[in-house]
Design an enzyme around this catalytic site. Sequence first.
Site, PDB file in Angstrom:
ATOM      1  N   TYR A  73      38.918  52.632  48.200  1.00  0.00           N
ATOM      2  CA  TYR A  73      38.017  52.007  47.229  1.00  0.00           C
ATOM      3  C   TYR A  73      36.796  52.881  46.986  1.00  0.00           C
ATOM      4  O   TYR A  73      36.453  53.185  45.832  1.00  0.00           O
ATOM      5  CB  TYR A  73      37.586  50.628  47.727  1.00  0.00           C
ATOM      6  CG  TYR A  73      36.673  49.891  46.768  1.00  0.00           C
ATOM      7  CD1 TYR A  73      37.193  49.302  45.624  1.00  0.00           C
ATOM      8  CD2 TYR A  73      35.308  49.791  47.013  1.00  0.00           C
ATOM      9  CE1 TYR A  73      36.361  48.625  44.737  1.00  0.00           C
ATOM     10  CE2 TYR A  73      34.477  49.116  46.135  1.00  0.00           C
ATOM     11  CZ  TYR A  73      35.011  48.541  44.997  1.00  0.00           C
ATOM     12  OH  TYR A  73      34.192  47.887  44.119  1.00  0.00           O
ATOM     13  N   LYS A  77      36.256  55.054  43.377  1.00  0.00           N
ATOM     14  CA  LYS A  77      35.128  54.699  42.521  1.00  0.00           C
ATOM     15  C   LYS A  77      34.153  55.866  42.373  1.00  0.00           C
ATOM     16  O   LYS A  77      33.597  56.099  41.291  1.00  0.00           O
ATOM     17  CB  LYS A  77      34.405  53.479  43.087  1.00  0.00           C
ATOM     18  CG  LYS A  77      35.201  52.190  43.024  1.00  0.00           C
ATOM     19  CD  LYS A  77      35.493  51.783  41.601  1.00  0.00           C
ATOM     20  CE  LYS A  77      36.157  50.415  41.529  1.00  0.00           C
ATOM     21  NZ  LYS A  77      36.431  50.010  40.127  1.00  0.00           N
ATOM     22  N   GLY A 106      25.711  46.003  42.166  1.00  0.00           N
ATOM     23  CA  GLY A 106      25.665  45.543  43.547  1.00  0.00           C
ATOM     24  C   GLY A 106      26.666  44.432  43.798  1.00  0.00           C
ATOM     25  O   GLY A 106      27.447  44.056  42.912  1.00  0.00           O
ATOM     26  N   LEU A 107      26.662  43.891  44.998  1.00  0.00           N
ATOM     27  CA  LEU A 107      27.527  42.760  45.323  1.00  0.00           C
ATOM     28  C   LEU A 107      27.089  41.568  44.476  1.00  0.00           C
ATOM     29  O   LEU A 107      25.925  41.170  44.498  1.00  0.00           O
ATOM     30  CB  LEU A 107      27.417  42.431  46.811  1.00  0.00           C
ATOM     31  CG  LEU A 107      28.380  41.378  47.352  1.00  0.00           C
ATOM     32  CD1 LEU A 107      29.831  41.816  47.188  1.00  0.00           C
ATOM     33  CD2 LEU A 107      28.077  41.074  48.810  1.00  0.00           C
ATOM     34  N   VAL A 108      28.027  41.011  43.720  1.00  0.00           N
ATOM     35  CA  VAL A 108      27.699  39.986  42.732  1.00  0.00           C
ATOM     36  C   VAL A 108      27.783  38.591  43.337  1.00  0.00           C
ATOM     37  O   VAL A 108      28.805  38.204  43.915  1.00  0.00           O
ATOM     38  CB  VAL A 108      28.643  40.080  41.512  1.00  0.00           C
ATOM     39  CG1 VAL A 108      28.280  39.006  40.479  1.00  0.00           C
ATOM     40  CG2 VAL A 108      28.560  41.471  40.875  1.00  0.00           C
TER      41      VAL A 108
END
Length: 247
Positions: A73, A77, A106-108
Site C-alpha cells: 500500500y 501510493k 489523512g485518515l478520514v
Amino acid sequence: MLKFKSIEEAVVAGVKSIATNCIKSGTVKKLIYTGTVVASSPLKDDGSGYKDFIDETCCTPLHLPLTALHKEYADSKTLAEKELLMRYGKDENESGRLKVVSLDIGLVGGDALLSYMSASVAVLISQVKDNEALHQSLKFVEDICGKIPLVHVDDVCEAHIFCAENPSINGKILLANSYVSSVEITNYYRQNYPEFKLKEKYLEGPNREIKWASTKLIDEGFVFKHDLRMILDDSIKYARRIGDLSM
C-alpha cells in the site's frame, strides 16, 4: 488483459493511464488525484528517525520494514504520486494542457452516508471496538506519519471542490487538520465515552515531537469546518447509527 508483476506496477500504470487520457480528451484542464498521507512520511531516507515536521516536501522512503500488505500500500501510493507529479505535474506539464493536484488525505473520520462501516472509520474506532487487527493499521499510519493526520469526510469533499474551482492550485497538498497520537485519540474516547471501557493497553504509544507544517491549502483560502472533537464524535455517531456499536 494486461498483466502486471506487482501491485505497485499496476497502480502506477493506472495513474499514467488516467493522466494520459485526460490529456487526449482535449477538454480536461485539471486532474485532481485523491492520494494519501501515507505517501508523505516525515521519516528520513537514511533511516535515522523522523524529520521535525511533515509537509508537502516529505516523501515516504521505499525501503521501510513493513508487513507485506502495508508495504504494498505505502509503496504503490508513493510511486504513483511520484509518477503523476514528475511526469504530469510540472507547471501544466509538457503538453501545456493539464494541471495536476495530488491531495494527500489523512485518515478520514466523520459520519458517512454509507449503510455499512467504512474502512477508515473502522480503523479510527479500533480502540473502542477492541479490534487488534484494525488497531495495527492505525499504528501503521502513526508509524509512517509520525502521528495520525485526521480529516473529516465533509472537509474532504469540500477540499476537492475547492481545488477544482480554484485555478491557482496545483501540485501536492496534504489534507488534514488534526495531527495527534493514537494515545491522544484513546484518551478522548475514554474521557467522553466511558461506557465503552477502553483497555489500558491502548494508552501505550509513542510521544513524538513532530509538527504539522502543511499550510498550502489554508494559504489558498480553504477553511476546515470540523475539528478533532467533531471528527471523533461523528465517527462514533456513524458507528452507532449503522449498528456497529451497541451503546
